[in-house]
Design a protein around this motif. Sequence first.
Motif, PDB file in Angstrom:
ATOM      1  N   ALA A 195       0.829  -1.209   0.000  1.00 18.27           N
ATOM      2  CA  ALA A 195       0.000   0.000   0.000  1.00 18.27           C
ATOM      3  C   ALA A 195       0.862   1.258   0.000  1.00 18.27           C
ATOM      4  O   ALA A 195       0.604   2.208  -0.757  1.00 18.27           O
ATOM      5  CB  ALA A 195      -0.928  -0.014   1.208  1.00 18.27           C
ATOM      6  N   LYS A 196       1.913   1.272   0.815  1.00 16.82           N
ATOM      7  CA  LYS A 196       2.793   2.436   0.869  1.00 16.82           C
ATOM      8  C   LYS A 196       3.572   2.628  -0.429  1.00 16.82           C
ATOM      9  O   LYS A 196       3.931   3.755  -0.788  1.00 16.82           O
ATOM     10  CB  LYS A 196       3.765   2.295   2.041  1.00 16.82           C
ATOM     11  N   SER A 197       3.819   1.521  -1.142  1.00 18.56           N
ATOM     12  CA  SER A 197       4.571   1.594  -2.396  1.00 18.56           C
ATOM     13  C   SER A 197       3.694   2.002  -3.579  1.00 18.56           C
ATOM     14  O   SER A 197       4.200   2.159  -4.689  1.00 18.56           O
ATOM     15  CB  SER A 197       5.224   0.238  -2.692  1.00 18.56           C
ATOM     16  N   GLY A 198       2.397   2.141  -3.345  1.00 21.26           N
ATOM     17  CA  GLY A 198       1.501   2.570  -4.412  1.00 21.26           C
ATOM     18  C   GLY A 198       0.894   1.449  -5.230  1.00 21.26           C
ATOM     19  O   GLY A 198       0.347   1.691  -6.315  1.00 21.26           O
ATOM     20  N   VAL A 199       0.969   0.202  -4.727  1.00 17.95           N
ATOM     21  CA  VAL A 199       0.320  -0.910  -5.416  1.00 17.95           C
ATOM     22  C   VAL A 199      -1.194  -0.787  -5.243  1.00 17.95           C
ATOM     23  O   VAL A 199      -1.682  -0.573  -4.130  1.00 17.95           O
ATOM     24  CB  VAL A 199       0.805  -2.263  -4.866  1.00 17.95           C
TER      25      VAL A 199
END
Length: 338
Positions: free
Chosen positions: A165-169
């Motif tokens: 989630a933090k990586s933008g997936v």
Amino acid sequence: MLRLRRMDPDAALWRDRAGYHDRLIFHTPEWLAFVAECQGAEPVLATLHDGDTPVGHFTGLITRKYGLRILGSPMAGWTTSYVGFNLLPEVSRRAALEALMPFAFGELGCAHLEIRDRGLTEADLGGLGLRWDAAPTAVIDVNPDEDALFGAMASACRRNIRKAAKSGVTVEEVHGDPAFADEFYDQLRDVFAKQNLVPTYSVERVKSLIRHLEPAGRILLLRARDPEGRSIATAVLPWYHRAMYFWGGASYREHQHLRPNETLIWHALRWAKQQGVTEFDFVGGNAYKAKYGTTEVPVPWARRSRSPLVARLRDAAKQGFAFKQRTAARLTGARADQ
């Protein structure tokens, strides 16, 4: 004494079968059409009677191997988890299995029978001339709330979901996309290449599954994208009544550091819960599945042959398939990830 009678698949029969609590997606007309198309098999629907009273149903398909009639409920290689019986609560599964023997080898004239029924146990199989393999599956009880489901996962799994989630997936639900099957299959080939293998089925099977199940609303297709919008992982999840199944998942190795696979499973669990599903079935036991907080459930895979020669042919075919799969990988130049 229980007895099976083969029935024509009319609308009334399908309505009656759909009323049984132990019904699974593998008993539905859509799933049988999928298997029949991919395996060149003939569906067999039978009603179980106690005297003149219907007390359940049997589902299977007949195929031919070495010129012999084989009754699968299911057979290995059909990408179908369980079939077997739908029974009223008071009906013994062992008694139903006893009725299946003369039906399969007598009325249907089959030389070999295989069955994996979600409700059968090893205690039901003894004394019936059956051989069986332990074939456990890993399941998640979806009844608890989302916080409890998430908390039951291993800490590393929870960290991976947060990292994605933090990586933008992002995860999207796919509907009516004709490119999805090819996309999934390309990622699947990359998964198998890591083990110096190739997929055990063609992309046409994926297309057939979607074609038969999607119009009935019985399949969830998921796609994970990286921050640049590229598809990096996919999942195929049939569902019906109380259960969802992890039929297939795939991802590109170069993007696995973003942890899309765990994110897809977490999305599927929450989606299933919203639909009233109570069990998520990973379809088989494997150590990596334990991180999701699974429980292992034994589901034996039983078989019986009309003669020892037929049994040897079955075992030889299984060994030959494994050899063929590895040979195909070498010929296509698939290499394990180092």
